[in-house]
Write an enzyme that holds these catalytic residues in place. Structure first.
Site, PDB file in Angstrom:
ATOM      1  N   GLU A 169      -7.613   7.102 -13.585  1.00  0.00           N
ATOM      2  CA  GLU A 169      -6.977   6.028 -14.042  1.00  0.00           C
ATOM      3  C   GLU A 169      -7.154   5.930 -15.798  1.00  0.00           C
ATOM      4  OE1 GLU A 169      -7.971   2.529 -12.034  1.00  0.00           O
ATOM      5  OE2 GLU A 169      -6.779   3.148 -10.370  1.00  0.00           O
ATOM      6  N   GLU A 382      -5.919   6.311  -3.731  1.00  0.00           N
ATOM      7  CA  GLU A 382      -6.548   4.947  -3.492  1.00  0.00           C
ATOM      8  C   GLU A 382      -5.429   4.138  -3.138  1.00  0.00           C
ATOM      9  OE1 GLU A 382      -8.801   3.297  -6.587  1.00  0.00           O
ATOM     10  OE2 GLU A 382      -9.955   5.119  -7.065  1.00  0.00           O
TER      11      GLU A 382
END
Ligand code: BGP
Length: 484
Positions: A169, A382
């Site tokens: 991320e 995720e």
């Protein structure tokens, strides 16, 4: 939305995910030294009532039990990260034998249970020693040190691990930079550093891609992007343009690096105009372009909404907004880039308690959009619902809201697959309850309940939630048992 009737591919990897500092604990045990997350979170309890990362879910001591539970659920894959500060505690130099042994034992245990490891090399937890030495990601030196660490780890597990993800991320690191990186107080006013850090991560990402290609002939490598599709608040052309601008700066700016080896022009123009663009040294873009991705990991929780924001001095630039209390509506602001876009609440979507919009269709939309642009296999690394779960006196956790969330997202992913998107895996967050990056352990995501609170780590005893049995059925039937 109509659901699909075609089956999931035979080899589809039904998985679940965690990250090292959020689940392992044993932050100072067996030779591990602090990562920047251990330091960033060290006063979380006094300041916000959130647990530190010291014990987390104590996975370090429970990993065999955890893998057995994962196997009981039927997981075909487990996405987790390796803590650099456990393996090479000073960031460079001596390898910690006990640290690397932990990951050998974990990977052996997974493989013995038929669970494919999906390894993330870096998930927010830079060794603190490198922050002390040269400021961590602020310095280009980190790229060389990351290369040494990554080379060691990839070499160590190349015979056992096929799927590698590089850096978790980057887009979220840019937004929440003081939580995801240690930034000294006196540097926090210099927003160009956000993009400089990200540039260093782009170099490190490329290095890691090249290493996997060099060392793991049948391996696959890619980044893991934190991704929210962005909808315009209205159909006014200004809002539509704002949503495009937000997409370019928050999503395209990362995707184009991974798949085209270049920065998105519009985002770069905006950054340059405001003195925020990264400094690019000769050779950097060639290195970035050389590190080709075989796939992309996607972390999706919520879609977001943007509207036009005039540049008339009424609003200041800001990068994020966060809800720290878990009371709906308690968000402290929205990302704002005057003259480009401003994020806002989507009035058409419900949210979880922390104001994250619940939007399964957003997953179908982004998967199709990304695949159509870049045509590389994707994996969901995720996806999940943070909630206040309750352990009943008789040891149950009834979490129908989580089942509902996951079921609708799986259906959305499947619709994208029916439109041609190549999906390798679905790894919801999280395999077991763990420390949230922003809200302590009271915000839970797992299929497995970990009996601890922010105030008291207790014994971290494990309990199967209702979603555990539900996911087991989903996997057993290879998705055919989904009721949508
Ligand atoms: C992603 C991170 C995870 C994770 C998740 C949920 O951004 O990759 O590490 O924690 O979001 O966020 P949070 O923990 O803040 O609820």
């Amino acid at each position: 939305m109509a659901y699909t009737t075609t089956a999931f591919p035979e080899k589809f990897l039904w998985g679940a995910a965690t990250s090292a500092y959020q689940v392992e604990g044993a932050a100072y045990e067996d030779g591990k030294k602090p990562s920047q997350q251990d330091i960033i979170n060290q006063h979380s309890y006094e300041e916000r009532g959130f647990a530190t990362a010291d014990i987390a879910s104590d996975h370090y001591h429970h990993f065999r039990e955890d893998v057995a539970l994962m196997a009981e659920m039927g997981l075909k894959a487990y996405r987790f990260s390796i803590a650099w500060s456990r393996v090479i505690p000073d960031g460079t130099g001596a390898v910690n034998l006990a640290g690397i042994k932990f990951y050998h034992d974990l990977i052996d245990e997974l493989l013995a249970h038929g669970i494919e490891p999906i390894v993330t090399l870096y998930h927010y937890d830079l060794p603190w020693a490198l922050v002390e030495r040269y400021g961590g990601w602020i310095s280009r030196q980190v790229v060389d040190d990351f290369e040494t660490y990554a080379r060691f780890v990839i070499n160590e597990f190349k015979g056992q691990v096929k799927y590698w993800t590089t850096i978790n991320e980057q887009s979220i690191i840019v937004q929440y930079w003081t939580r995801k990186c240690f930034i000294p107080e006196e540097m926090r006013g210099d927003n160009q550093l956000r993009y400089q850090i990200n540039h260093h991560m782009n170099l490190a990402h490329a290095v890691a891609c090249n290493l996997v290609h060099e060392l793991v002939p049948d391996g696959m490598v890619g980044s893991v992007i934190g991704y929210s599709p962005i909808y315009p608040l209205t159909s006014h052309a200004e809002d539509v343009m704002a949503a495009q601008n937000a997409h370019d700066l928050r999503n395209g700016y990362y995707l184009d690096i991974y798949f085209k080896g270049r920065y998105t022009d519009s985002a770069m123009a905006y950054l340059e105009r405001h003195g925020l663009a990264p400094k690019i040294d000769p050779g950097d873009m060639e290195l970035i372009a050389s590190g080709t991705s075989d796939m992309l990991g996607i972390n999706y929780y919520a879609s977001e909404c943007a509207r036009w924001c005039p540049d008339d001095g009424s609003k200041q630039m800001r990068w994020n907004g966060v809800n720290l209390t878990g009371k709906k509506g308690d968000i402290n602001g929205f990302e704002t880039h005057p003259g480009f876009y401003e994020m806002c609440k989507n009035p058409n979507l419900d949210t979880n308690d922390w104001d994250w919009a619940i939007d399964p269709i957003g997953l179908e939309y982004l998967l199709r959009d990304i695949y159509m642009r870049y045509n590389k296999p994707l994996m969901v690394c995720e996806n999940g619902l943070g909630a206040f779960d309750e352990l009943t006196a008789d040891g149950h956790v009834h979490d129908p809201y989580r089942i509902d969330y996951l079921e609708k997202h799986i259906a959305a992913m499947k619709r994208a697959m029916d439109y041609g998107v190549e999906m390798l895996a679905y790894c919801p967050w999280s395999a077991l309850d763990l420390l949230s990056t922003s809200n302590g352990v009271k915000k839970r995501y797992g299929f497995i309940y970990v009996d601890r609170t922010d105030d008291d780590p207790r014994e971290c005893k494990r309990y199967r939630k209702d979603s555990f049995a539900w996911y087991k059925d989903v996997i057993e039937s290879n998705g055919a048992g989904l009721s949508l």
